[in-house]
Scaffold this motif. Sequence first.
Motif, PDB file in Angstrom:
ATOM      1  N   GLY A  28      54.177   0.677  84.974  1.00 43.88           N
ATOM      2  CA  GLY A  28      53.140   1.342  85.733  1.00 43.88           C
ATOM      3  C   GLY A  28      52.885   2.752  85.251  1.00 43.88           C
ATOM      4  O   GLY A  28      53.735   3.384  84.619  1.00 43.88           O
ATOM      5  N   HIS A  29      51.680   3.215  85.532  1.00 42.60           N
ATOM      6  CA  HIS A  29      51.248   4.591  85.236  1.00 42.60           C
ATOM      7  C   HIS A  29      50.299   4.954  86.368  1.00 42.60           C
ATOM      8  O   HIS A  29      49.114   4.637  86.337  1.00 42.60           O
ATOM      9  N   LEU A  30      50.858   5.572  87.409  1.00 43.66           N
ATOM     10  CA  LEU A  30      50.091   5.785  88.624  1.00 43.66           C
ATOM     11  C   LEU A  30      49.819   7.263  88.879  1.00 43.66           C
ATOM     12  O   LEU A  30      50.542   8.138  88.395  1.00 43.66           O
ATOM     13  N   HIS A  31      48.779   7.509  89.662  1.00 40.11           N
ATOM     14  CA  HIS A  31      48.329   8.861  89.961  1.00 40.11           C
ATOM     15  C   HIS A  31      48.647   9.233  91.405  1.00 40.11           C
ATOM     16  O   HIS A  31      49.172   8.423  92.179  1.00 40.11           O
ATOM     17  N   MET A  32      48.305  10.460  91.754  1.00 40.99           N
ATOM     18  CA  MET A  32      48.611  10.990  93.075  1.00 40.99           C
ATOM     19  C   MET A  32      48.120  10.070  94.189  1.00 40.99           C
ATOM     20  O   MET A  32      48.850   9.780  95.140  1.00 40.99           O
ATOM     21  N   GLU A  33      46.872   9.580  94.061  1.00 40.05           N
ATOM     22  CA  GLU A  33      46.306   8.769  95.137  1.00 40.05           C
ATOM     23  C   GLU A  33      47.073   7.464  95.330  1.00 40.05           C
ATOM     24  O   GLU A  33      47.115   6.918  96.442  1.00 40.05           O
ATOM     25  N   ASP A  34      47.703   6.965  94.273  1.00 41.39           N
ATOM     26  CA  ASP A  34      48.490   5.736  94.401  1.00 41.39           C
ATOM     27  C   ASP A  34      49.725   5.972  95.256  1.00 41.39           C
ATOM     28  O   ASP A  34      50.116   5.110  96.057  1.00 41.39           O
ATOM     29  N   PHE A  35      50.360   7.118  95.084  1.00 45.07           N
ATOM     30  CA  PHE A  35      51.546   7.430  95.870  1.00 45.07           C
ATOM     31  C   PHE A  35      51.167   7.829  97.296  1.00 45.07           C
ATOM     32  O   PHE A  35      51.882   7.512  98.249  1.00 45.07           O
ATOM     33  N   GLU A  36      50.026   8.510  97.439  1.00 46.76           N
ATOM     34  CA  GLU A  36      49.576   8.902  98.773  1.00 46.76           C
ATOM     35  C   GLU A  36      49.228   7.678  99.617  1.00 46.76           C
ATOM     36  O   GLU A  36      49.276   7.724 100.845  1.00 46.76           O
ATOM     37  N   ALA A  37      48.883   6.570  98.952  1.00 48.62           N
ATOM     38  CA  ALA A  37      48.547   5.336  99.669  1.00 48.62           C
ATOM     39  C   ALA A  37      49.767   4.705 100.320  1.00 48.62           C
ATOM     40  O   ALA A  37      49.627   3.788 101.138  1.00 48.62           O
ATOM     41  N   GLY A  38      50.964   5.168  99.938  1.00 46.11           N
ATOM     42  CA  GLY A  38      52.177   4.750 100.621  1.00 46.11           C
ATOM     43  C   GLY A  38      52.930   3.604  99.980  1.00 46.11           C
ATOM     44  O   GLY A  38      52.501   3.034  98.970  1.00 46.11           O
ATOM     45  N   PRO A  39      54.095   3.262 100.564  1.00 42.85           N
ATOM     46  CA  PRO A  39      54.967   2.220  99.996  1.00 42.85           C
ATOM     47  C   PRO A  39      54.281   0.873  99.836  1.00 42.85           C
ATOM     48  O   PRO A  39      54.546   0.147  98.877  1.00 42.85           O
ATOM     49  N   GLY A  40      53.393   0.537 100.775  1.00 50.62           N
ATOM     50  CA  GLY A  40      52.724  -0.766 100.693  1.00 50.62           C
ATOM     51  C   GLY A  40      51.894  -0.898  99.433  1.00 50.62           C
ATOM     52  O   GLY A  40      51.843  -1.964  98.808  1.00 50.62           O
ATOM     53  N   HIS A  41      51.223   0.178  99.032  1.00 49.72           N
ATOM     54  CA  HIS A  41      50.410   0.159  97.817  1.00 49.72           C
ATOM     55  C   HIS A  41      51.298  -0.038  96.596  1.00 49.72           C
ATOM     56  O   HIS A  41      50.975  -0.836  95.704  1.00 49.72           O
ATOM     57  N   LEU A  42      52.427   0.680  96.561  1.00 47.12           N
ATOM     58  CA  LEU A  42      53.365   0.515  95.447  1.00 47.12           C
ATOM     59  C   LEU A  42      53.941  -0.895  95.433  1.00 47.12           C
ATOM     60  O   LEU A  42      54.135  -1.485  94.371  1.00 47.12           O
ATOM     61  N   ARG A  43      54.189  -1.440  96.615  1.00 46.24           N
ATOM     62  CA  ARG A  43      54.754  -2.797  96.708  1.00 46.24           C
ATOM     63  C   ARG A  43      53.788  -3.802  96.096  1.00 46.24           C
ATOM     64  O   ARG A  43      54.194  -4.687  95.322  1.00 46.24           O
ATOM     65  N   ARG A  44      52.513  -3.668  96.420  1.00 49.00           N
ATOM     66  CA  ARG A  44      51.516  -4.596  95.866  1.00 49.00           C
ATOM     67  C   ARG A  44      51.415  -4.433  94.350  1.00 49.00           C
ATOM     68  O   ARG A  44      51.220  -5.419  93.627  1.00 49.00           O
ATOM     69  N   HIS A  45      51.529  -3.188  93.877  1.00 43.34           N
ATOM     70  CA  HIS A  45      51.484  -2.955  92.425  1.00 43.34           C
ATOM     71  C   HIS A  45      52.611  -3.712  91.736  1.00 43.34           C
ATOM     72  O   HIS A  45      52.383  -4.465  90.778  1.00 43.34           O
ATOM     73  N   PHE A  46      53.829  -3.534  92.208  1.00 50.51           N
ATOM     74  CA  PHE A  46      54.969  -4.166  91.538  1.00 50.51           C
ATOM     75  C   PHE A  46      54.958  -5.683  91.701  1.00 50.51           C
ATOM     76  O   PHE A  46      55.433  -6.405  90.816  1.00 50.51           O
ATOM     77  N   GLU A  47      54.410  -6.168  92.810  1.00 51.15           N
ATOM     78  CA  GLU A  47      54.288  -7.620  92.964  1.00 51.15           C
ATOM     79  C   GLU A  47      53.347  -8.200  91.918  1.00 51.15           C
ATOM     80  O   GLU A  47      53.552  -9.327  91.436  1.00 51.15           O
ATOM     81  N   ARG A  48      52.311  -7.437  91.555  1.00 48.45           N
ATOM     82  CA  ARG A  48      51.393  -7.894  90.500  1.00 48.45           C
ATOM     83  C   ARG A  48      52.043  -7.772  89.124  1.00 48.45           C
ATOM     84  O   ARG A  48      51.761  -8.570  88.225  1.00 48.45           O
ATOM     85  N   VAL A  49      52.874  -6.775  88.962  1.00 48.20           N
ATOM     86  CA  VAL A  49      53.506  -6.528  87.658  1.00 48.20           C
ATOM     87  C   VAL A  49      54.591  -7.558  87.350  1.00 48.20           C
ATOM     88  O   VAL A  49      54.757  -7.978  86.198  1.00 48.20           O
TER      89      VAL A  49
END
Length: 320
Positions: A28-49
């Motif tokens: 992953g290579h994520l920006h501020m808004e990705d982290f501000e979106a919270g753990p759920g957003h990161l969870r969906r990212h890693f589930e896709r990865v």
Amino acid sequence: MTESVFQEATSRSRTQAVSLSHLSLELGHLHMEDFEAGPGHLRRHFERVRPWAEAAHATAAATGGKRPRISTCFLIDDYFTRFSAPADVVPMLLEEAGRAGLVVDYLARESGCAVAGKVPVAEAVAGRIVEEPPPGSYGLRPPAAQTGWLANGERGPVARAPQAMKKATAWQPPKETAARRHSVFLDAELWDDDPDGHRTWSCSFLAAVWQLARLGLLRDDGEAVLVPQPHTTDTFPDDWDELPPLLRLNPRADPFTAYRTCSVIPSRFLPVEHAVHVILDQIEADPGALAQTAERSARENVAVPDSVADRISYVFYAEQ
């Protein structure tokens, strides 16, 4: 495990060697808004990865021979916007990666691709740009070092008012240098300067530096830069500047640098990575580092493309 360039190759007595994995897999290579979106957003990212990461491991293993050396990495953008603190962001990131069954071996800060310690990495890489003159061009285009723009072909001519008794120049389309019948022309901005002379490197250019780092092709006066620093505590600092540019989180990880790279990232990065290819195609990588990679790959019987840009690959996923 990287290159920045300040001297002629003939003036250096040695080029520091770096260890090489078979593959550097970016999770992953994520920006501020990705982290501000919270753990759920990161969870969906890693589930896709995850399935693509598993496929990369399976593909590397299927090439035969010994156990493939694969290291994982994650790049956090702390260059364009400073947000939160490593003490808050990194544990959340690692927890969500772990939930998906993924291990982040190396954590990098994007600001380290601009300056790492006292080494102006991006400036050094910019000094290695060797522009490809389009066929039939006459040097009318200012060099990238002057404009901060780099193209993969010939720009269309600028329309000018005709002089007396002369016809106006007819419009002509831009042309890609290596076009396959039809052109896909790209003009990439490498940096911009504010009125005070402060330079801001573009996301595309820093991403190109990041690829060179992962390929083990960056040196400063022959010495490797962006060398991973071990993480020896259970906590992370409150300030990004207190976090090393490149951190080794997994003490058992394979080497950070590798013969090839693969990045699993959202499709919104596709235009940036197109620019990365254009940039890498016109960068003269450190010859000593290139020679070391060629020698080691031949010894291990690992096929590595001559073109640096052809050593990188991607998986783009849709976020919606």
